[in-house]
Write a protein that holds these residues in place. Sequence first.
Motif, PDB file in Angstrom:
ATOM      1  N   PHE A  49     -12.596  10.795  19.631  1.00 53.32           N
ATOM      2  CA  PHE A  49     -13.525  11.861  19.269  1.00 53.32           C
ATOM      3  C   PHE A  49     -14.703  11.842  20.226  1.00 53.32           C
ATOM      4  N   ARG A  50     -15.801  12.440  19.825  1.00 53.14           N
ATOM      5  CA  ARG A  50     -17.032  12.433  20.605  1.00 53.14           C
ATOM      6  C   ARG A  50     -18.190  12.708  19.660  1.00 53.14           C
ATOM      7  N   LEU A  51     -19.392  12.440  20.137  1.00 54.07           N
ATOM      8  CA  LEU A  51     -20.575  12.830  19.380  1.00 54.07           C
ATOM      9  C   LEU A  51     -20.731  14.338  19.491  1.00 54.07           C
ATOM     10  N   PRO A  52     -21.201  14.999  18.449  1.00 55.08           N
ATOM     11  CA  PRO A  52     -21.430  16.444  18.565  1.00 55.08           C
ATOM     12  C   PRO A  52     -22.614  16.716  19.490  1.00 55.08           C
ATOM     13  N   THR A  53     -22.561  17.834  20.163  1.00 57.67           N
ATOM     14  CA  THR A  53     -23.744  18.249  20.910  1.00 57.67           C
ATOM     15  C   THR A  53     -24.806  18.667  19.906  1.00 57.67           C
ATOM     16  N   GLU A  54     -26.025  18.740  20.355  1.00 58.15           N
ATOM     17  CA  GLU A  54     -27.094  19.177  19.463  1.00 58.15           C
ATOM     18  C   GLU A  54     -26.839  20.600  18.967  1.00 58.15           C
ATOM     19  N   ARG A  55     -26.338  21.427  19.847  1.00 59.53           N
ATOM     20  CA  ARG A  55     -26.035  22.816  19.475  1.00 59.53           C
ATOM     21  C   ARG A  55     -24.950  22.893  18.396  1.00 59.53           C
ATOM     22  N   GLU A  56     -23.909  22.082  18.545  1.00 56.68           N
ATOM     23  CA  GLU A  56     -22.844  22.034  17.540  1.00 56.68           C
ATOM     24  C   GLU A  56     -23.380  21.521  16.205  1.00 56.68           C
ATOM     25  N   TRP A  57     -24.201  20.467  16.266  1.00 57.68           N
ATOM     26  CA  TRP A  57     -24.761  19.918  15.046  1.00 57.68           C
ATOM     27  C   TRP A  57     -25.574  20.980  14.316  1.00 57.68           C
ATOM     28  N   GLU A  58     -26.419  21.672  15.046  1.00 58.59           N
ATOM     29  CA  GLU A  58     -27.262  22.684  14.411  1.00 58.59           C
ATOM     30  C   GLU A  58     -26.436  23.832  13.844  1.00 58.59           C
ATOM     31  N   GLY A 131     -34.255   9.156  26.358  1.00 62.97           N
ATOM     32  CA  GLY A 131     -34.237   9.259  24.909  1.00 62.97           C
ATOM     33  C   GLY A 131     -33.166  10.242  24.459  1.00 62.97           C
ATOM     34  N   ARG A 132     -32.587   9.985  23.316  1.00 67.41           N
ATOM     35  CA  ARG A 132     -31.497  10.802  22.784  1.00 67.41           C
ATOM     36  C   ARG A 132     -31.921  11.520  21.507  1.00 67.41           C
ATOM     37  N   VAL A 133     -31.209  12.583  21.196  1.00 70.65           N
ATOM     38  CA  VAL A 133     -31.507  13.423  20.038  1.00 70.65           C
ATOM     39  C   VAL A 133     -30.823  12.895  18.783  1.00 70.65           C
ATOM     40  N   LEU A 134     -31.571  12.899  17.694  1.00 68.87           N
ATOM     41  CA  LEU A 134     -31.015  12.701  16.354  1.00 68.87           C
ATOM     42  C   LEU A 134     -31.369  13.930  15.537  1.00 68.87           C
ATOM     43  N   ARG A 135     -30.510  14.261  14.581  1.00 65.34           N
ATOM     44  CA  ARG A 135     -30.730  15.432  13.724  1.00 65.34           C
ATOM     45  C   ARG A 135     -30.472  15.078  12.271  1.00 65.34           C
ATOM     46  N   GLY A 136     -31.079  15.828  11.357  1.00 65.77           N
ATOM     47  CA  GLY A 136     -30.744  15.772   9.945  1.00 65.77           C
ATOM     48  C   GLY A 136     -31.678  15.066   8.996  1.00 65.77           C
ATOM     49  N   ILE A 150     -35.068  20.552  12.983  1.00 66.48           N
ATOM     50  CA  ILE A 150     -35.884  19.421  13.428  1.00 66.48           C
ATOM     51  C   ILE A 150     -35.076  18.497  14.334  1.00 66.48           C
ATOM     52  N   ARG A 151     -35.732  18.086  15.432  1.00 65.23           N
ATOM     53  CA  ARG A 151     -35.152  17.135  16.378  1.00 65.23           C
ATOM     54  C   ARG A 151     -35.959  15.850  16.294  1.00 65.23           C
ATOM     55  N   TYR A 152     -35.299  14.732  16.476  1.00 62.86           N
ATOM     56  CA  TYR A 152     -35.957  13.439  16.474  1.00 62.86           C
ATOM     57  C   TYR A 152     -35.541  12.708  17.731  1.00 62.86           C
ATOM     58  N   LEU A 153     -36.459  11.966  18.319  1.00 59.07           N
ATOM     59  CA  LEU A 153     -36.210  11.233  19.559  1.00 59.07           C
ATOM     60  C   LEU A 153     -36.084   9.747  19.278  1.00 59.07           C
TER      61      LEU A 153
END
Length: 170
Positions: A49-58, A131-136, A150-153
């Motif tokens: 698999f892969r990590l979702p992109t920020e756009r996909e997550w949103e 730095g990487r993005v976290l969401r949620g 909201i984005r978190y670093l």
Amino acid sequence: MLEAGWRWREKNNVLEPEYWRDAKWNGATQPVVGVSWWEADAFCRWAGFRLPTEREWEAAGRGRNGGAYPWGDDWRQGICNTHEAGLGVTTPVGIFPRSASVCGVHDMAGNVWEWCADAFDSDRANDPEAGRVLRGGSWSYFPRNCRSAIRYLNHPEDRNNYGGFRVART
């Protein structure tokens, strides 16, 4: 990216997630926490698999209607695991069905911040130290921090009890 993560792992003798052996944070259906971005990315690659992109997550978190929260525009007390719930720990995935996104995805608000594939600053996308993005949002954050936009670093080596990840299919 992979080389930087491997160097970090070797330097710090990392063999498993930070809270892997702590029953408070590692129940059978709780999200895995205490994983760095590098560990999350490596697991996804290993599993196909892969990590979702920020756009996909949103998109999954907001749906077509673009709500402030996964279920819509208004905060609803008691339907997800945030600071107000007072639980002080992650919960099994899916035990708050009323908080599912309009796309039917569970735990998009609260429970754990989720690593995304993206660098927080898009100009540093190929920098392994960026730095990487976290969401949620998470169990320890207030509702305003659990909104879908909201984005978190965090830095890729950060491992804590309020962050985890979800996987995406290619």
